[in-house]
Write an enzyme that holds these catalytic residues in place. Sequence first.
Site, PDB file in Angstrom:
ATOM      1  N   HIS A 128      -8.992  -0.726  79.991  1.00 20.79           N
ATOM      2  CA  HIS A 128      -9.404   0.356  79.100  1.00 20.79           C
ATOM      3  C   HIS A 128      -8.267   0.714  78.153  1.00 20.79           C
ATOM      4  CE1 HIS A 128     -11.504   0.746  83.032  1.00 20.79           C
ATOM      5  NE2 HIS A 128     -12.563   0.855  82.250  1.00 20.79           N
ATOM      6  N   HIS A 180      -7.486  10.668  83.030  1.00 16.01           N
ATOM      7  CA  HIS A 180      -6.959   9.306  83.129  1.00 16.01           C
ATOM      8  C   HIS A 180      -7.446   8.418  81.988  1.00 16.01           C
ATOM      9  CE1 HIS A 180     -10.285   7.047  85.653  1.00 16.01           C
ATOM     10  NE2 HIS A 180     -10.822   7.815  84.734  1.00 16.01           N
ATOM     11  N   GLU A 213      -3.925   3.290  89.835  1.00 16.26           N
ATOM     12  CA  GLU A 213      -5.362   3.272  90.114  1.00 16.26           C
ATOM     13  C   GLU A 213      -5.722   2.498  91.383  1.00 16.26           C
ATOM     14  OE1 GLU A 213      -7.784   4.970  88.563  1.00 16.26           O
ATOM     15  OE2 GLU A 213      -6.767   5.667  86.733  1.00 16.26           O
TER      16      GLU A 213
END
Length: 303
Positions: free
Chosen positions: A124, A139, A271
Amino acid sequence: MTSGTQKKFSHLRVIGAASGLGAQDQACADGPLAFHHSQAWHQIERHPLVDWGRTLFAPAADHLSATARIAELCHHLADELELALQDKVFPLVIGGDHSVAIGTWSGVARFAGAPLGLLWIDAHLDSHTPETSYSGAVHGMPLACLLGRGDKRLLNIGLPGVQVSAAHCVVLGARSYEPEELVFLQQQGVRIIDSEEILQRGFAACLEEAGKIVAGTPAGFGVTLDLDVLDPQLAPGVGSPEPDGLGAREIRLALRQLAATSGLRALEIVEYNPDRDRDGLTARLISGLIGEILPAIAGRGGK
């Protein structure tokens, strides 16, 4: 990329950043402690150049908003990174959701005294602002914050203004993002090498270009790795999996080459979601990635 031969670091110190406040699935808050207690970590902690420093937690105060709690954690994390670098220790941050990157790279920028180069390896773009975010999840905003745009509580933590030099910032491996993020990064001048370009040009060529860009600043550079850049079959223990990711071999190659590059100041792996891991597969992958950078750290000094 040029090989770094200077003996700069005494050893590698892992710093846990145990927060999931920035994510929709907050189980990644358990990632640092789960990894610290895993068999995968126990196998690598025997290495004489590795130790586990502190694990930091977001404040539990009920009267604070999630963003305020993230901001407080990021201030503490920035202090911890600056302290490690002052002690000539190579910091490796294990997260936690990717909002902790605001603290990591603010602390490194403060130590360096100038905005850094940064390689953002991620599925991302993580460059929303509160005004453009579809979910409100922090996030999805940390790179924008490091570039000086976002909630004011998450800005200026290390240096006044930007913490990362847009001209020396590269996002590598992105394959799921919104148009607002893309426009923002393009306006800032950040180089985006997405999954389609990697497929067309080959990973090695893309990595070579990215390394030259991020290492082109005298302030040094960092690498932040979101595990969701990997294919979820290889790294199931992530909160926001995306299909058709990079292979473990490619990420190992990247870290091995970048660790040997002059100017690397810190590494961050984020993550990790132990609730979604399968038979410790993702934990073992993290351990293997740490192993890739140790030869370069060992070459720069010893205890």
